[in-house]
Design an enzyme around this catalytic site. Structure first.
Site: not given
Length: 514
Positions: A408, A385-386, A238, A389
């Protein structure tokens, strides 16, 4: 400008061109004037897309020749090729006579006459020489007449003799007459002598590359074991660096399935990818590791790691296995990240749906004896956060990097939501206000970008991975939640995830969810 106004203008321009003939060119000339006087790329592309709707074949040829002039950027010419079906033969005759490999230079997006469906990737990393070789077989659906295949590749040496285009269960093999790369655009163009048949075929390519030190594509990292420095191979695709590992369609909307095989891996090392191991064959000091085929997903989500790791493991209440991989001997420092991961997945499953994908992520280590309280918070927010995703990015993916904030901004907002749920005593939303000031500071600069920003070339994407996309995006989502109230907002969000599951999405779809 609203989507309704955009569609209305497009329809009006098409209506003008429908009345144009050689003897009545006023509408054509007026739209050309609009094109030349506008400084907005969206408006200029709208005009280009309308010009080819003319029923007069002579005007169509004039439009197509206009696309080759210096007035039209290479990356915009594709908007003028959406010729109506009754003039497709005229356009195809023109294309065969005028299209050259150089016409694909500088385009914002790959042309859409070929659609990848499945990748069979074989990689052979050499951790001593820091090089790798490999091959990829791509199930490719040709959806429009073409003599070209255009895909992404960068920093790779492609073996032109290895390139072939075949139909399963057929002896006919198409070999390109020319294979050329445009490194500045990260594209690889293959030209064939004859028109490629419509339908599903297989494109085979062999290649070599270097495990670079730039943390992009397939790169080299290091670790220490028993006092000795050793190499490991890691991927970071990414936003647009999968092309540095193998030739591919390196755009988020080009979703496909992936079958990964790693060859000549030192037997003592751990080899990881997105999916569980299907088969492992050991041959002396080396082994070959094959993985289950992935679900349909975007190219930038593919992950590969080869190194020496330990891990800690746990399960969610519905049986999902969760592992945190870390340096051998530091497994105990991965326990806090593992605990956070399991509890966060439980929360997300309640809010939206079950875990959609298997994914190799990363987790920061935390030492209860020596790490600070702020480190504990950082580990929590990063893991949340991860994992967010998995839904915002993996399951629901932006159509193009213009909508990066959907990835994001949401993941940032959700990470604080999860942290508040796990550790309410931290009062994390109060800290969020303080940490979002950098986004507000940048937002106050006249020359800075909005959360949704037009991306005209892959080289521009890195510029928008900033506080605007992350914290301002998260602030907008939180504002929307507070305006709608939490329960209706969560219900709408669940509907949005269900509606756009596996599909490419735009922010307008979010705003339209009930």
């Amino acid at each position: 400008m609203s989507q309704f106004i955009r569609l209305l203008l497009q329809a009006a321009y098409v209506a003008v061109m429908q009345r144009v003939t050689q003897s009545n060119r006023a509408g054509y000339d007026s739209l050309l004037r609009v094109y030349r006087e506008s400084d907005q790329s969206e408006e200029r592309n709208r005009v280009l897309g309308s010009l080819v709707s003319c029923p007069d074949p002579d005007i169509i040829l004039e439009v197509l020749n206009f696309l080759l002039t210096s007035e039209v950027r290479n990356q915009d010419a594709i908007f003028g090729l959406a010729v109506s079906s009754n003039r497709r033969e005229t356009a195809w005759t023109w294309l065969k006579s005028n299209t050259k490999m150089s016409h694909f230079k500088g385009q914002a997006r790959l042309p859409n006459f070929a659609v990848p469906k499945r990748y069979d990737v074989k990689l052979k990393p050499d951790l001593v020489s820091c090089k790798f070789s490999g091959s990829v077989a791509i199930d490719l659906d040709i959806v429009a007449d073409t003599r070209f295949i255009v895909l992404n590749a960068a920093d790779l040496s492609v073996n032109a003799a290895s390139v072939s285009f075949t139909q399963p269960h057929s002896s006919k093999v198409f070999k390109p007459s020319k294979v050329d790369g445009f490194e500045e655009d990260g594209i690889l163009v293959m030209e064939f002598e004859e028109t490629l048949p419509i339908g599903l075929r297989v494109l085979d390519i062999g290649f070599e590359g270097i495990l670079n030190d730039n943390m992009k594509g397939f790169y080299r990292s290091t670790y220490e074991h028993n006092g000795e420095k050793k190499n490991m191979a890691v991927t970071q695709f990414e936003p647009v660096d999968a092309r540095r590992c193998f030739p591919c369609w390196d755009e988020p909307a080009c979703k496909a399935t992936f079958k990964i095989t790693l060859e000549a891996v030192p037997s003592e090392l751990v080899a990881l990818s997105n999916m569980p191991v299907l088969e492992q064959k050991v041959n002396g000091p080396f082994k070959t590791v094959s993985y289950l085929e992935t679900p349909i997903m975007s190219m930038y989500l593919v992950a590969i790691v080869v190194g020496l790791f330990g891990y800690v493991e746990d399960h969610t209440s519905d049986g999902v296995k969760v592992r945190v991989y870390c340096q051998v001997g530091k497994e105990s420092q991965g326990k806090f990240a593992l605990e956070v991961a399991v509890k966060t997945l439980e929360l997300y499953r309640i809010l939206w749906c079950a875990l959609p994908f298997a994914k190799i992520g990363y987790a920061l280590l935390f030492d209860e004896q020596h790490s600070s309280a702020s480190s504990k918070q950082n580990v929590t927010i990063t893991v949340a956060h991860e994992l967010a995703h998995q839904w915002f990015g993996n399951l629901v993916t932006m159509e193009w990097w213009t909508d990066l904030w959907l990835n994001e901004g949401f993941a940032t907002w959700v990470s604080y939501l999860a942290t508040e749920n796990l550790f309410p005593e931290w009062k994390i939303w109060t800290q969020f206000l303080d940490e979002s000031t950098e986004g507000l500071r940048l937002d106050g600069l006249e020359e800075f970008h909005p959360i949704e920003v037009e991306i005209n070339h892959a080289a521009e994407v890195d510029e928008i991975f900033d506080a605007i996309s992350y914290t301002k995006g998260a602030s907008v989502i939180r504002m929307l939640q507070n305006y709608l109230v939490a329960e209706p907002f969560q219900r709408s969000l669940a509907a949005y995830i269900k509606k756009t599951c596996i599909l490419k999405c735009k922010d307008r779809r979010l705003m339209g969810c009930p």
